[in-house]
Scaffold this active site. Structure first.
Site, PDB file in Angstrom:
ATOM      1  CB  ALA A 233     -20.408 104.889  57.587  1.00 49.89           C
ATOM      2  CB  ILE A 234     -20.396 101.916  53.917  1.00 43.77           C
ATOM      3  CG1 ILE A 234     -22.249 101.815  54.235  1.00 43.77           C
ATOM      4  CG2 ILE A 234     -20.966 100.795  53.340  1.00 43.77           C
ATOM      5  CD1 ILE A 234     -22.776 102.213  52.674  1.00 43.77           C
TER       6      ILE A 234
ATOM      7  CB  SER B  45     -17.799 109.633  47.103  1.00 42.33           C
ATOM      8  OG  SER B  45     -16.310 110.323  46.400  1.00 42.33           O
TER       9      SER B  45
ATOM     10  CB  SER C  39     -21.240 106.234  44.852  1.00 40.55           C
ATOM     11  OG  SER C  39     -20.609 106.367  47.355  1.00 40.55           O
TER      12      SER C  39
ATOM     13  CB  ALA D 125     -30.336 102.589  52.269  1.00 39.69           C
TER      14      ALA D 125
ATOM     15  CG  ASN E 218     -26.023 106.734  46.456  1.00 42.08           C
ATOM     16  OD1 ASN E 218     -25.306 107.038  45.270  1.00 42.08           O
ATOM     17  ND2 ASN E 218     -25.282 107.475  47.663  1.00 42.08           N
TER      18      ASN E 218
ATOM     19  CG  HIS F  78     -35.157 104.995  52.157  1.00 44.65           C
ATOM     20  ND1 HIS F  78     -35.305 106.111  51.558  1.00 44.65           N
ATOM     21  CD2 HIS F  78     -34.628 104.283  52.731  1.00 44.65           C
ATOM     22  CE1 HIS F  78     -33.877 106.242  51.414  1.00 44.65           C
ATOM     23  NE2 HIS F  78     -33.654 105.148  52.966  1.00 44.65           N
TER      24      HIS F  78
ATOM     25  N   PRO G 270     -25.081 109.992  60.093  1.00 42.39           N
ATOM     26  CG  PRO G 270     -25.911 112.059  60.740  1.00 42.39           C
ATOM     27  CD  PRO G 270     -24.451 111.003  60.706  1.00 42.39           C
TER      28      PRO G 270
ATOM     29  CB  THR H 254     -24.794 106.620  55.901  1.00 40.59           C
ATOM     30  OG1 THR H 254     -24.376 106.388  55.145  1.00 40.59           O
ATOM     31  CG2 THR H 254     -24.536 104.327  55.537  1.00 40.59           C
TER      32      THR H 254
HETATM   33  N1  LIG Z   1     -26.152 102.711  47.921  1.00 39.72           N
HETATM   34  C1  LIG Z   1     -27.598 103.024  49.088  1.00 39.72           C
HETATM   35  O1  LIG Z   1     -28.877 102.512  49.184  1.00 39.72           O
HETATM   36  C2  LIG Z   1     -26.332 103.978  49.581  1.00 39.72           C
HETATM   37  C3  LIG Z   1     -26.675 103.928  50.978  1.00 39.72           C
HETATM   38  C4  LIG Z   1     -25.759 104.749  52.270  1.00 39.72           C
HETATM   39  C5  LIG Z   1     -24.491 105.266  51.685  1.00 39.72           C
HETATM   40  N2  LIG Z   1     -24.551 105.405  50.002  1.00 39.72           N
HETATM   41  C6  LIG Z   1     -23.033 106.016  50.023  1.00 39.72           C
HETATM   42  O2  LIG Z   1     -21.885 105.180  50.090  1.00 39.72           O
HETATM   43  C7  LIG Z   1     -21.019 106.297  49.938  1.00 39.72           C
HETATM   44  C8  LIG Z   1     -19.767 105.908  50.982  1.00 39.72           C
HETATM   45  O3  LIG Z   1     -21.178 105.867  52.660  1.00 39.72           O
HETATM   46  P1  LIG Z   1     -20.519 106.082  54.033  1.00 39.72           P
HETATM   47  O4  LIG Z   1     -21.261 106.377  54.603  1.00 39.72           O
HETATM   48  O5  LIG Z   1     -19.245 105.722  54.455  1.00 39.72           O
HETATM   49  O6  LIG Z   1     -19.292 107.955  53.569  1.00 39.72           O
HETATM   50  P2  LIG Z   1     -18.950 108.523  55.112  1.00 39.72           P
HETATM   51  O7  LIG Z   1     -18.378 110.183  54.367  1.00 39.72           O
HETATM   52  O8  LIG Z   1     -19.053 108.069  55.999  1.00 39.72           O
HETATM   53  O9  LIG Z   1     -17.160 107.851  54.378  1.00 39.72           O
HETATM   54  C9  LIG Z   1     -16.820 108.332  52.572  1.00 39.72           C
HETATM   55  C10 LIG Z   1     -14.739 107.882  53.234  1.00 39.72           C
HETATM   56  O10 LIG Z   1     -14.770 107.350  51.626  1.00 39.72           O
HETATM   57  C11 LIG Z   1     -13.392 108.954  51.773  1.00 39.72           C
HETATM   58  N3  LIG Z   1     -13.845 108.940  50.576  1.00 39.72           N
HETATM   59  C12 LIG Z   1     -14.749 110.032  49.693  1.00 39.72           C
HETATM   60  N4  LIG Z   1     -14.086 110.641  48.043  1.00 39.72           N
HETATM   61  C13 LIG Z   1     -12.955 109.018  48.203  1.00 39.72           C
HETATM   62  C14 LIG Z   1     -11.967 109.273  46.361  1.00 39.72           C
HETATM   63  N5  LIG Z   1     -12.451 110.064  45.321  1.00 39.72           N
HETATM   64  N6  LIG Z   1     -10.809 108.462  46.865  1.00 39.72           N
HETATM   65  C15 LIG Z   1     -11.299 107.606  48.497  1.00 39.72           C
HETATM   66  N7  LIG Z   1     -11.335 107.688  48.921  1.00 39.72           N
HETATM   67  C16 LIG Z   1     -12.662 109.044  49.137  1.00 39.72           C
HETATM   68  C17 LIG Z   1     -13.417 109.670  52.536  1.00 39.72           C
HETATM   69  O11 LIG Z   1     -12.565 110.347  52.806  1.00 39.72           O
HETATM   70  C18 LIG Z   1     -14.519 109.128  53.719  1.00 39.72           C
HETATM   71  O12 LIG Z   1     -13.003 108.417  54.609  1.00 39.72           O
HETATM   72  C19 LIG Z   1     -21.637 107.825  50.178  1.00 39.72           C
HETATM   73  O13 LIG Z   1     -20.850 108.039  48.476  1.00 39.72           O
HETATM   74  C20 LIG Z   1     -22.642 107.251  50.348  1.00 39.72           C
HETATM   75  O14 LIG Z   1     -23.768 107.847  49.861  1.00 39.72           O
HETATM   76  C21 LIG Z   1     -25.241 104.542  49.604  1.00 39.72           C
END
Ligand SMILES: NC(=O)c1ccc[n+]([C@@H]2O[C@H](COP(=O)([O-])OP(=O)(O)OC[C@H]3O[C@@H](n4cnc5c(N)ncnc54)[C@H](O)[C@@H]3O)[C@@H](O)[C@H]2O)c1
Length: 245
Positions: A12-13, A74, A96, A116, A172, A201, A225, A227
């Site tokens: 997503a991000i 992650s 993350s 977020a 996070n 939040h 959802p 994120t």
């Molecule tokens: N800092 C914040 O406020 C905040 C807010 C939202 C999400 N996040 C975090 O950001 C990260 C990404 O979020 P997202 O919504 O894009 O997640 P997502 O699940 O939509 O996408 C993550 C992608 O990373 C890939 N991935 C997972 N582990 C991997 C690894 N070891 N090596 C390479 N690729 C890998 C997955 O296959 C997936 O395509 C998550 O850890 C989420 O918890 C942080």
């Protein structure tokens, strides 16, 4: 020299970030991407006209010499690749942030965006003077928490370090607060609430010279959802700043 951005995680991000690069909100010449799920990287590449290079691992990503690497994968990914990325002396944006709580973050190449939430500038300022108490209450629809409750339910109360481990995709935000105000502790409450659609939040701070209250009500990302869209936009903003520096 061509400015390249490395992206670990094409979910997503990562996708919102790549679209922003294509729309020239962030100026770079090439995006180099890695995802353990090769189909995710492929999907991102075909959706864009912008030059995207898919690589098979982080070594190949670093060999392409990006100026900045964005981790949007992650907490496990951060733990796995952190040392390697920093050894390459490139700027690293960590999304993350939960993983950073148990890593050494002294290196000036380590960056995390406000994610977020926001207002980290005020929190960091207050932390210098002395913070007595920080509490974050995160309220999400049960669907976004993998729950099925039909009435409002508090599903967790504790501290940021534990919350980030128990809810690695959700908390996070709490980790980001903890990194900002350390050594002050961040109390966390997670509420599963069928009445809300947005990820909400609320942050309350009591510090030496006053109080703060901040509230963020974020639309969840339509494909993920867990994120909030704001998290992706905060990464874009930070990437813009680092590329211009
Ligand atoms: N800092 C914040 O406020 C905040 C807010 C939202 C999400 N996040 C975090 O950001 C990260 C990404 O979020 P997202 O919504 O894009 O997640 P997502 O699940 O939509 O996408 C993550 C992608 O990373 C890939 N991935 C997972 N582990 C991997 C690894 N070891 N090596 C390479 N690729 C890998 C997955 O296959 C997936 O395509 C998550 O850890 C989420 O918890 C942080």
């Amino acid at each position: 020299m061509a400015k390249k951005v490395g992206l670990v995680g094409c979910g997503a991000i990562g996708t919102v970030l790549a679209e922003a690069i294509e729309r020239k909100l962030v100026v770079c010449d090439e995006l180099v991407v890695f995802d353990v799920d090769a189909a995710k990287a492929q999907k991102l590449k075909v959706a864009l006209d912008f030059p995207v290079k898919i690589v098979a691992n982080v070594d190949e990503l670093l060999a392409a010499k990006p100026k900045v690497v964005v981790e949007a994968a992650s907490q496990q990914a951060v733990r796995e690749y952190y040392e390697k990325i920093l050894a390459a002396n490139v700027d690293l944006i960590v999304m993350s942030t939960g993983a950073l709580l148990s890593l050494n973050t002294e290196n000036p190449n380590v960056h995390f965006s406000s994610g977020a939430i926001g207002g980290l500038d005020a929190l960091a300022s207050a932390a210098l003077a002395g913070i007595d108490e920080v509490t974050i209450t995160s309220r999400k629809n049960p669907k976004a928490l993998g729950k099925t409750n039909t009435e409002e339910a508090t599903i967790y109360e504790g501290y940021a370090e534990e919350a980030a481990k128990l809810f690695p995709r959700e908390m996070n935000v709490a980790a980001t607060l903890a990194l900002t105000v350390k050594p002050a502790k961040v109390r966390v409450k997670v509420v599963s609430d069928p009445a809300v659609k947005r990820n909400t939040h609320e942050i309350q701070v009591k510090w030496r010279f006053g109080e703060m209250f901040m509230r963020f009500a974020n639309d969840p990302h339509p494909e993920n959802p867990h994120t909030s869209a704001l998290a992706a936009w905060s990464a874009i903003k930070l990437l813009q700043t680092l590329l211009e520096s």
